[in-house]
Design an enzyme around this catalytic site. Sequence first.
Site, short mmCIF file in Angstrom:
data_model
loop_
_atom_site.label_atom_id
_atom_site.label_comp_id
_atom_site.label_asym_id
_atom_site.label_seq_id
_atom_site.Cartn_x
_atom_site.Cartn_y
_atom_site.Cartn_z
N GLY A 13 26.12 32.79 37.38
CA GLY A 13 27.27 33.31 38.13
C GLY A 13 28.28 32.29 38.60
N TYR A 155 36.43 49.43 47.77
CA TYR A 155 35.26 48.78 47.15
C TYR A 155 34.63 49.74 46.12
CZ TYR A 155 31.59 45.25 46.91
OH TYR A 155 30.73 44.27 46.47
N LYS A 162 26.31 48.09 44.34
CA LYS A 162 25.57 47.24 45.29
C LYS A 162 24.41 48.03 45.94
CE LYS A 162 27.82 43.32 44.91
NZ LYS A 162 27.25 42.29 44.02
N ILE A 191 34.76 36.71 50.79
CA ILE A 191 35.12 35.32 50.47
C ILE A 191 36.09 35.38 49.29
CG2 ILE A 191 34.25 33.12 49.61
CD1 ILE A 191 31.56 33.76 50.90
N LYS A 192 37.15 34.57 49.35
CA LYS A 192 38.16 34.58 48.29
C LYS A 192 37.62 33.91 47.02
CE LYS A 192 43.07 33.90 48.31
NZ LYS A 192 44.13 33.05 48.84
N THR A 193 37.26 34.73 46.05
CA THR A 193 36.75 34.22 44.76
C THR A 193 37.46 34.96 43.64
OG1 THR A 193 35.02 35.89 44.65
CG2 THR A 193 34.43 33.81 45.70
N ALA A 195 36.10 37.07 41.47
CA ALA A 195 35.67 38.48 41.47
C ALA A 195 36.37 39.25 42.58
CB ALA A 195 34.16 38.57 41.63
P1 NAD Z 1 32.92 34.94 40.96
O1 NAD Z 1 33.98 35.58 40.15
O2 NAD Z 1 33.03 33.50 41.22
O3 NAD Z 1 31.48 35.21 40.32
C1 NAD Z 1 31.20 36.38 39.58
C2 NAD Z 1 30.43 35.90 38.37
O4 NAD Z 1 29.98 37.02 37.59
C3 NAD Z 1 31.30 35.04 37.43
O5 NAD Z 1 30.67 33.80 37.21
C4 NAD Z 1 31.35 35.85 36.16
O6 NAD Z 1 31.39 35.02 35.00
C5 NAD Z 1 30.03 36.59 36.24
N1 NAD Z 1 29.95 37.73 35.33
C6 NAD Z 1 30.72 38.85 35.30
N2 NAD Z 1 30.34 39.63 34.27
C7 NAD Z 1 29.28 39.00 33.67
C8 NAD Z 1 28.44 39.29 32.55
N3 NAD Z 1 28.59 40.40 31.82
N4 NAD Z 1 27.47 38.40 32.23
C9 NAD Z 1 27.29 37.26 32.93
N5 NAD Z 1 28.06 36.92 33.98
C10 NAD Z 1 29.03 37.78 34.34
O7 NAD Z 1 32.87 35.78 42.33
P2 NAD Z 1 31.83 35.76 43.54
O8 NAD Z 1 32.55 36.42 44.64
O9 NAD Z 1 31.27 34.41 43.72
O10 NAD Z 1 30.69 36.76 43.06
C11 NAD Z 1 29.32 36.42 43.01
C12 NAD Z 1 28.49 37.54 43.61
O11 NAD Z 1 28.70 37.60 45.01
C13 NAD Z 1 28.83 38.94 43.08
O12 NAD Z 1 27.63 39.68 42.95
C14 NAD Z 1 29.67 39.51 44.19
O13 NAD Z 1 29.68 40.92 44.21
C15 NAD Z 1 28.95 38.94 45.37
N6 NAD Z 1 29.66 38.98 46.65
C16 NAD Z 1 30.94 38.53 46.74
C17 NAD Z 1 31.62 38.59 47.95
C18 NAD Z 1 33.04 38.09 48.07
O14 NAD Z 1 33.72 38.48 49.02
N7 NAD Z 1 33.51 37.25 47.18
C19 NAD Z 1 30.99 39.12 49.08
C20 NAD Z 1 29.68 39.55 48.97
C21 NAD Z 1 29.04 39.49 47.75
#
Ligand code: NAD
Length: 255
Positions: A13, A155, A162, A191-193, A195
């Site tokens: 990820g 969402y 989720k 968190i600003k990412t 996704a």
């Molecule tokens: P991110 O975009 O950095 O990470 C998402 C990752 O999912 C990426 O590396 C992407 O390549 C990977 N991905 C998507 N489709 C895929 C596939 N088919 N096969 C393999 N990899 C795949 O964003 P993030 O925010 O770091 O997300 C990581 C996790 O944290 C996610 O589950 C997200 O829902 C969760 N999350 C994010 C937040 C937030 O606010 N950013 C809050 C709570 C939970």
Amino acid sequence: MGLMSGKRGIIFGVANEKSIAWGVAQQLHEAGAEIAFTYLNEALEKRVRPLAESLDASIILPCDVQNEEEMVAVFSELEKQWGKIDFVVHAIAFANREDLKRPFSQTSSEGFRLALDVSAYSLVSMTRCAMPVLKDDASIVTMTYLGSVRSVPQYNVMGVAKAALESSVRYLAAELGEKGIRVNAVSAGPIKTLAAAGISDFKKKLNVAEERAPLRRLVHQDEVGKSTLYLLSDLASGVTGEIHYVDCGFSTSAG
Ligand code: NAD
């Protein structure tokens, strides 16, 4: 001796240096863990490889979680190079942008399946593929969000995914607990990412979270990393099937 000295595992990820998975990777590395990484496609490999190499990673492999053959190949490569492993981090989610914009009732069947497949089922298939390679006291952690238990605006289908992910954590924990393997989730505030950029009005969520979070500020990737480190380490040897909140904005007391 770090908390994770002598431990080896894999993180799925990392997309870039903003990824939650990257915050986790840095904490694990600091604690002495040896980490393998995967990337989704060639475009992301260019970003992931240098990051992974900066943490001395020698195993960096492609893996689309919708492709079980690739996932099997990842774990057999780990077994070949390392034997059994201590941890797996699943930090993956995806939904069509349109499905995060339109009203929830308008979610397409295909979009629903895609979000659930990539964001929830992948934990189940990943665990299945990992099982032959996991040590008896291994630990698995995934990433979730409060939208699983509350209807957070925009969402949408990701909240449903989720909810399925969190339920999968409990069922996997019950199944793998017999062997001593633990399965938990970290539920982080916004968190600003990359996704997160797909979620409409994400900026608004950041503002609301900042106002309502018990700590009155946003959480950082490093803090998600620290909680994940705890859950993967022997400090959490009695913790499984849990959703561990890292200040979720609308959470508990400030809801
Ligand atoms: P991110 O975009 O950095 O990470 C998402 C990752 O999912 C990426 O590396 C992407 O390549 C990977 N991905 C998507 N489709 C895929 C596939 N088919 N096969 C393999 N990899 C795949 O964003 P993030 O925010 O770091 O997300 C990581 C996790 O944290 C996610 O589950 C997200 O829902 C969760 N999350 C994010 C937040 C937030 O606010 N950013 C809050 C709570 C939970």
